[in-house]
Design an enzyme around this catalytic site. Sequence first.
Site: not given
Ligand code: ADE
Length: 232
Positions: A12, A173, A196
């Site tokens: 990141e 975070e 996702d």
């Molecule tokens: N960061 C990116 N995808 C995530 C997910 N599915 N759960 C928690 N943090 C994430």
Amino acid sequence: MTIGLLGAMVEEIEPLLEFFKDYECIEYAENRFYIAKYKEHKIVIAYSKIGKVYATLTATVMIERFKVETILFSGVAGAISKDLKIGDLIVAKALCQHDLDITAFGHPYGFVPEGQVCYKTDSKLVNIAKSVAKDKGIILKEGIIATGDQFVADTKRKEWVGKIFEADALEMEGGAVAVVAHSLKVPFLILRSISDAADMDAGFDFDDFLKSSATVSAEFLICIVDKLIEKN
Ligand code: ADE
């Protein structure tokens, strides 16, 4: 001014380090803080490691030790809202902690006494983000981001988080950075690009799209830095 740029994972912040190029590295609190000069301003870059505890530590160090006057977070998130697809951008108007639960004592989810369920992002920074999106013709969703110490890969859990907190995306975070920055009175902004859909495929999608979505977010963040500097 001194601007803190924060991510959770090395992927990141890598695009940020490539962009700001010449930096000094200072080791502190078992982490590395990269200090760059940009257009007469100081930029402090770090990744916290995953989760609320490390994010809290790193945001606090950025403010207390490196004296950043604003914190801009860039990274990836899982989508809750059906409007959000992989690679889309979301800026948090507010953040909450979806795994904070003392409901046994009659409190709402995400609340502890003397805290708040939702912490609002600095509206000036959100407006800067919106104007960058407008200038560039990029779609930027403004919504609620829910944070928890869980990688969510479960449709039922994500729908629960969406219903209880009216959240559009989730990650691990932002809500912690929000508590630190709010408490220490430092304006902050949390920007995320979707990696996702927090469903059963989330683990695979995250691995496939972490790098590309992190880059989308970091490149947009650099435009926010430019606009912020213009105004200071
Ligand atoms: N960061 C990116 N995808 C995530 C997910 N599915 N759960 C928690 N943090 C994430």
